[in-house]
Scaffold this active site. Structure first.
Site, PDB file in Angstrom:
ATOM      1  N   ALA A  79      -9.548   5.266   4.753  1.00  0.00           N
ATOM      2  CA  ALA A  79      -9.348   6.420   5.642  1.00  0.00           C
ATOM      3  C   ALA A  79     -10.622   7.192   5.928  1.00  0.00           C
ATOM      4  O   ALA A  79     -11.425   7.459   5.040  1.00  0.00           O
ATOM      5  CB  ALA A  79      -8.299   7.382   5.086  1.00  0.00           C
TER       6      ALA A  79
ATOM      7  N   LYS B 266       0.873  -1.173   0.000  1.00  0.00           N
ATOM      8  CA  LYS B 266       0.000   0.000   0.000  1.00  0.00           C
ATOM      9  C   LYS B 266       0.913   1.228   0.000  1.00  0.00           C
ATOM     10  O   LYS B 266       1.658   1.459   0.955  1.00  0.00           O
ATOM     11  CB  LYS B 266      -0.907   0.018   1.227  1.00  0.00           C
ATOM     12  CG  LYS B 266      -1.780   1.264   1.305  1.00  0.00           C
ATOM     13  CD  LYS B 266      -2.516   1.350   2.625  1.00  0.00           C
ATOM     14  CE  LYS B 266      -3.177   2.717   2.784  1.00  0.00           C
ATOM     15  NZ  LYS B 266      -3.747   2.917   4.132  1.00  0.00           N
TER      16      LYS B 266
ATOM     17  N   ASN C 225      -9.207   1.148  10.132  1.00  0.00           N
ATOM     18  CA  ASN C 225      -8.379   0.808  11.279  1.00  0.00           C
ATOM     19  C   ASN C 225      -8.928   1.462  12.542  1.00  0.00           C
ATOM     20  O   ASN C 225      -9.475   0.804  13.422  1.00  0.00           O
ATOM     21  CB  ASN C 225      -6.929   1.213  11.029  1.00  0.00           C
ATOM     22  CG  ASN C 225      -5.950   0.699  12.086  1.00  0.00           C
ATOM     23  OD1 ASN C 225      -4.765   0.564  11.831  1.00  0.00           O
ATOM     24  ND2 ASN C 225      -6.407   0.380  13.286  1.00  0.00           N
ATOM     25  N   THR C 226      -8.823   2.795  12.626  1.00  0.00           N
ATOM     26  CA  THR C 226      -9.190   3.503  13.852  1.00  0.00           C
ATOM     27  C   THR C 226     -10.644   3.288  14.243  1.00  0.00           C
ATOM     28  O   THR C 226     -10.968   3.253  15.439  1.00  0.00           O
ATOM     29  CB  THR C 226      -8.908   5.010  13.696  1.00  0.00           C
ATOM     30  OG1 THR C 226      -7.563   5.198  13.249  1.00  0.00           O
ATOM     31  CG2 THR C 226      -9.094   5.746  15.007  1.00  0.00           C
TER      32      THR C 226
END
EC number: 2.8.1.10
Length: 255
Positions: free
Chosen positions: A183, A96, A205-206
């Site tokens: 994102a 990535k 992710n977060t």
């Protein structure tokens, strides 16, 4: 099936492995998500230091494809060096590409991203570039030969969700390679919207690692992405200005 280069995956959720409360929670969340592709920052991994613990020790690597990322790179040359380090570890051939152009917004540098992608493609990498929702840049990246494009929904870790669904829809419409929204995803509704727009997958992710219960959120994201994809394939009804009765009056008996 999600096809990236020579690989096929049943899950359309790509999961990041950073910022979890513990390695045990991380492992449970990964399993609950059903993800088959796991991404990690090469610079934060001790891939050449076996004496130091890392998440790889917790997982059955035969079940997952690893997607290292070049987080921390500011130039194409830095990104290429990080990618080569990841490849030398023998864990993966996908990368990535992440080249950040602004420390405050963590938005990608379009010029350096394009340059890094071209260099890595020439070296035989399977390249997945993180980019903004710039429609023209996404087209340039796929024309270059990238195996997927990964437009951001909003700034990394912001949880703002999809700020510009119109641009994402343009990117998806023109795509000849998988589009993976990356994102800014904050909750399951954001993931559903990405998939309803026609995205091939979502990387997050977060939204999971930062949740009050990461394991439950991982399961929620799994179901959201499945539901969004089913909804896209089923085809939603068009929006109308006025009402349309689901039980028309024609043919009804008079009481």
């Amino acid at each position: 099936m999600l096809k990236i280069g020579p690989y096929e995956f049943s899950s359309r959720l790509l999961l990041g492995t950073g910022k979890y409360p513990s390695l045990d929670v991380q492992k449970e969340a990964v399993e609950a998500s059903g993800a088959e592709i796991l991404t990690f920052a090469v610079r934060r991994m001790n891939i050449f230091s076996p004496e130091q613990p890392n998440f790889l020790e917790q997982l059955d690597l035969s079940k997952y494809k690893l997607l290292p990322n070049t987080a921390g790179a500011k130039t194409a040359e830095e990104a290429v060096r990080i990618a080569r380090l990841a490849k030398a570890s023998g864990l993966c051939d996908m990368i990535k590409v992440e080249v950040i152009g602004c420390d405050k917004t963590l938005l990608p540098d379009p010029v350096e991203t394009l340059k890094a992608a071209e260099m890595l493609l020439e070296e035989g990498f399977i390249v997945l570039p993180y980019t903004s929702d710039d429609v023209v840049l996404a087209r340039r990246l796929q024309e270059l030969g990238c195996h997927a494009v990964m437009p951001g929904a909003s700034p990394i870790g912001s949880g703002q969700g999809i700020i510009n669904p119109l641009n994402l829809s343009f990117i998806i419409e023109q795509a000849t390679v998988p589009v993976i929204v990356d994102a800014g995803i904050g909750g399951p509704a954001d993931a559903v919207l990405a998939m309803e727009l026609g995205a091939d997958g979502v990387l997050l992710n977060t939204a999971v690692s930062g949740a009050a219960d990461p394991v439950k959120m991982a399961k929620a994201m799994k179901l959201a992405i499945e539901a969004g994809r089913l909804g896209y394939e089923a085809g939603r009804i068009p929006k109308k200005r006025y009402a349309s009765a689901s039980s028309p009056m024609e043919g009804m008996s008079v009481v």
